[in-house]
Design a protein around this motif. Sequence first.
Motif, PDB file in Angstrom:
ATOM      1  N   THR A  37      48.118  47.523  36.713  1.00 53.42           N
ATOM      2  CA  THR A  37      46.796  47.186  36.479  1.00 53.42           C
ATOM      3  C   THR A  37      46.302  48.301  35.321  1.00 53.42           C
ATOM      4  N   TRP A  38      46.827  49.525  35.459  1.00 53.20           N
ATOM      5  CA  TRP A  38      46.360  50.438  34.379  1.00 53.20           C
ATOM      6  C   TRP A  38      46.823  49.982  33.100  1.00 53.20           C
ATOM      7  N   LYS A  39      47.893  49.652  32.917  1.00 55.16           N
ATOM      8  CA  LYS A  39      48.534  49.290  31.634  1.00 55.16           C
ATOM      9  C   LYS A  39      47.979  48.186  31.002  1.00 55.16           C
ATOM     10  N   GLU A  40      47.673  47.114  31.936  1.00 56.41           N
ATOM     11  CA  GLU A  40      46.946  46.078  31.666  1.00 56.41           C
ATOM     12  C   GLU A  40      45.596  46.155  30.961  1.00 56.41           C
ATOM     13  N   ILE A  41      44.624  47.186  31.491  1.00 55.31           N
ATOM     14  CA  ILE A  41      43.545  47.475  31.148  1.00 55.31           C
ATOM     15  C   ILE A  41      43.602  48.399  29.735  1.00 55.31           C
ATOM     16  N   LEU A 111      41.239  45.078  48.781  1.00 53.63           N
ATOM     17  CA  LEU A 111      42.159  44.180  48.445  1.00 53.63           C
ATOM     18  C   LEU A 111      41.512  42.722  48.178  1.00 53.63           C
ATOM     19  N   GLY A 112      40.424  42.406  48.470  1.00 54.67           N
ATOM     20  CA  GLY A 112      39.533  41.211  48.270  1.00 54.67           C
ATOM     21  C   GLY A 112      39.192  41.599  46.648  1.00 54.67           C
ATOM     22  N   VAL A 113      38.627  42.671  46.419  1.00 56.61           N
ATOM     23  CA  VAL A 113      38.343  42.686  45.066  1.00 56.61           C
ATOM     24  C   VAL A 113      39.507  42.950  44.227  1.00 56.61           C
ATOM     25  N   PHE A 114      40.711  43.260  44.247  1.00 57.00           N
ATOM     26  CA  PHE A 114      41.785  43.191  43.688  1.00 57.00           C
ATOM     27  C   PHE A 114      42.504  42.042  43.452  1.00 57.00           C
ATOM     28  N   ARG A 118      39.234  39.976  39.548  1.00 53.99           N
ATOM     29  CA  ARG A 118      39.620  40.255  38.279  1.00 53.99           C
ATOM     30  C   ARG A 118      38.658  40.061  37.017  1.00 53.99           C
ATOM     31  N   GLU A 119      37.899  38.761  37.285  1.00 54.04           N
ATOM     32  CA  GLU A 119      36.970  38.187  36.101  1.00 54.04           C
ATOM     33  C   GLU A 119      35.619  38.460  36.500  1.00 54.04           C
ATOM     34  N   ARG A 120      35.472  39.242  37.634  1.00 48.82           N
ATOM     35  CA  ARG A 120      34.133  39.285  38.338  1.00 48.82           C
ATOM     36  C   ARG A 120      33.533  40.431  38.232  1.00 48.82           C
ATOM     37  N   VAL A 121      34.540  41.771  38.280  1.00 48.34           N
ATOM     38  CA  VAL A 121      34.171  43.141  38.205  1.00 48.34           C
ATOM     39  C   VAL A 121      34.575  43.741  36.668  1.00 48.34           C
ATOM     40  N   SER A 122      33.883  44.780  36.489  1.00 50.14           N
ATOM     41  CA  SER A 122      34.466  45.838  35.113  1.00 50.14           C
ATOM     42  C   SER A 122      35.797  46.123  35.605  1.00 50.14           C
ATOM     43  N   ARG A 124      36.650  49.302  34.979  1.00 51.58           N
ATOM     44  CA  ARG A 124      36.880  50.471  36.067  1.00 51.58           C
ATOM     45  C   ARG A 124      36.870  50.129  37.304  1.00 51.58           C
ATOM     46  N   LEU A 125      35.976  49.261  37.703  1.00 45.31           N
ATOM     47  CA  LEU A 125      35.738  48.998  39.122  1.00 45.31           C
ATOM     48  C   LEU A 125      37.219  48.271  39.669  1.00 45.31           C
ATOM     49  N   TYR A 126      37.743  47.375  38.660  1.00 44.17           N
ATOM     50  CA  TYR A 126      38.754  46.782  39.240  1.00 44.17           C
ATOM     51  C   TYR A 126      40.021  47.607  39.384  1.00 44.17           C
ATOM     52  N   PHE A 127      40.103  48.711  38.259  1.00 44.93           N
ATOM     53  CA  PHE A 127      41.259  49.791  38.533  1.00 44.93           C
ATOM     54  C   PHE A 127      40.949  50.355  39.628  1.00 44.93           C
ATOM     55  N   LEU A 128      39.816  50.914  40.161  1.00 42.86           N
ATOM     56  CA  LEU A 128      39.362  51.480  41.310  1.00 42.86           C
ATOM     57  C   LEU A 128      39.882  51.002  42.574  1.00 42.86           C
ATOM     58  N   SER A 129      39.782  49.626  42.396  1.00 48.09           N
ATOM     59  CA  SER A 129      40.062  48.772  43.430  1.00 48.09           C
ATOM     60  C   SER A 129      41.704  48.852  43.585  1.00 48.09           C
ATOM     61  N   SER A 130      42.485  49.031  42.626  1.00 45.13           N
ATOM     62  CA  SER A 130      43.870  49.093  43.054  1.00 45.13           C
ATOM     63  C   SER A 130      44.220  50.524  43.368  1.00 45.13           C
ATOM     64  N   LEU A 131      43.369  51.515  43.053  1.00 48.00           N
ATOM     65  CA  LEU A 131      43.743  53.047  43.762  1.00 48.00           C
ATOM     66  C   LEU A 131      43.354  52.768  45.031  1.00 48.00           C
ATOM     67  N   MET A 132      42.338  52.179  45.486  1.00 46.50           N
ATOM     68  CA  MET A 132      41.991  52.102  46.773  1.00 46.50           C
ATOM     69  C   MET A 132      42.764  51.476  47.608  1.00 46.50           C
TER      70      MET A 132
END
Length: 482
Positions: A37-41, A111-114, A118-122, A124-132
Motif C-alpha cells: 500500500t505504501w509503495k502504491e501510494i 478491514l472494510g475500509v481497506f 480504495r476509491e472512496r477515501v483519501s 492517507r486514510l487508506y494507508f492508515l487503514s492498512s496500518l490499523m
Amino acid sequence: MVDPATASRLQFAVTTIVHIVFPVMSMGLAPFLVYFTWKEIRTGETLYERLRRFWTKIFAVSFAVGTVTGLVLEFEFGTNFAAFSAAAGELFGGPLAVEGMMAFFLEATFLGVFVFGRERVSDRLYFLSSLMVGLGTWLSAVWILVANSWMQTPRGFEVARRSGEMTILLTDPIAAYANPRFPWMFVHMQNAAVLSVALFMAGVAAYHVYRREHLGVVDGGNLDAEFWRATLKIALAVLVLSAPLQVIHGDAYGRHVAETQPQKFAAMEAVWETDSYVPEYIVAFPTSVDDLLNPRAKDIFGIGIPGGASWLASGGDAQAEITGLNEFEGSPPVAIVFWAFRAMVAMGFWFVLLAFWAGYRWWTGELFEDRLLQKALMASSVLGIVCVELGWIVTEVGRQPWVIQGVMKTTEGVSPGLTATEATLTLAGFVGGYAVLLSLYTYVVGRLIRRGPERPEPGESEATSDGARAPTPTPTGAGDDE
C-alpha cells in the motif's frame, strides 16, 4: 468411546491445528500489505496496486475463516474445560475479552475500509487503514499469547478455595500479563508467521515463474511474469532476514524453556535420568517401531553433538546437568515432543539454507533460471505453516500433564458433567467439519493462485522490475494461462 479428558484434548488439538493456519496467514501477510500500500501510494505504479489487490484477497479469506474457527476455540473452554474456566476465568478471561473488544474490532472495522474503500477515501486514510488492519492482527496475537504464556509460566496469582473448589485469583496484573514467557513467545510466533508467508509467497511465485520460464506458458504483455518476479524478489528479501532470526531466537528460547520448564526441555531431548554432558541429536532415526514411540537416546540411531543438549540448556556449558523426566510428577508424551522438536529444528535450518541459496542466485542474476531452486521453493511453500504447527505441538504437549504449569492438571480442568459419549461424538463431528472447512479454504486459495492477479484496465501500463513500462495486454492475450 473415548474418555472425556482424552477426547476433549484431541478436540481442542484438532481445532487449534486447523485454526492456526489462518492467523499465521493473516499476521504474516499484514506487513506485506502495508508495504504494498505504501509503495502504491508513493510511486503510483500499477504493479504495487496489483500486488496489494491480489494478496488482500487471500488475507480477507484467511481472516474470515480464522474468525469462525477462533470463536469455536473460545467456546470450547466452556463446553470441554469448564472446570478450568471456572477456576482461572478471572485471570484467563481478561486477555481473551480484550482481544475481542480491542484487536478484533479494530482489525474488522478497518478491514472494510481497506478492502472496499480504495476509491472512496483519501490516500492517507487508506494507508492508515492498512496500518490499523496490521496492528489489529498483531494485537490479537499479543492478547492470545499473554493468556497462553501465563499458562506456561504462571505469575501474579494466588490459589484459594470457594465452596471446596479451586479458584485462581489475580493479585498482580503486571506480573501475570508480563510474565517471563510472553516476550519469547511473541517474537518467535510473529517472526514465524512472517517467515511462513514469505515461504508461501516465494513458492507461489516460483510456481508461476517456472511455468513461464521453463514450460513456455505465456501471457499477454508479459504483465503476469513481472508480477510474479516482483513477488518472488520481495518474498526472498524477507526470507533472508526472517529465517536466520528464527534460528537464532529459537536457540535462546530453548535456554529459557530449560530454565522455566525443565520437564518440557527433558521431553524435547528424551532425557529420563538426570545426567550431564547430554548429547544433542541433530539427526535421529528410530531403529524399530518401539523406538519411535519411546525415543530414548540410547535406542535410536543418531548423529549428535556431544554435550550439545547441555550446552543448549545452559547457554554454553557442555557439562551442564539436565534434570531427567523421572524426577518430575508425570511426563508428557515424550515421543510426540521429541520428534516434533527435531522436525521443527530441521525445517528451520532448511529455511536458512533455502534463503541463502536463493539470495546467492539472485546476486548472480540466475534467480529466474535456476529450475532446481524454483522446485525447492514450490516444495517448501507450506512448510513454514507445518513448522508453526510442530512448534505449537512442542509447546502444548510438552507441558502436559499440566494445563497451568505446576498449578492445575489438564484432567482436573475438564468439564465435570461431560460424558464419554458426548465427548467422542463432538470430537468426530469436529474432525469431519474442520476437514471440510480446511479443504474449502485450500480450494478457494488455490483457485485464486491459479487465476493470478487481476489485469489492469485497458489503457493502463505497468512498471517492470527494471523501471520500464510493459504494454497493456490485448483482449486476445488475456487469460492465456487460465
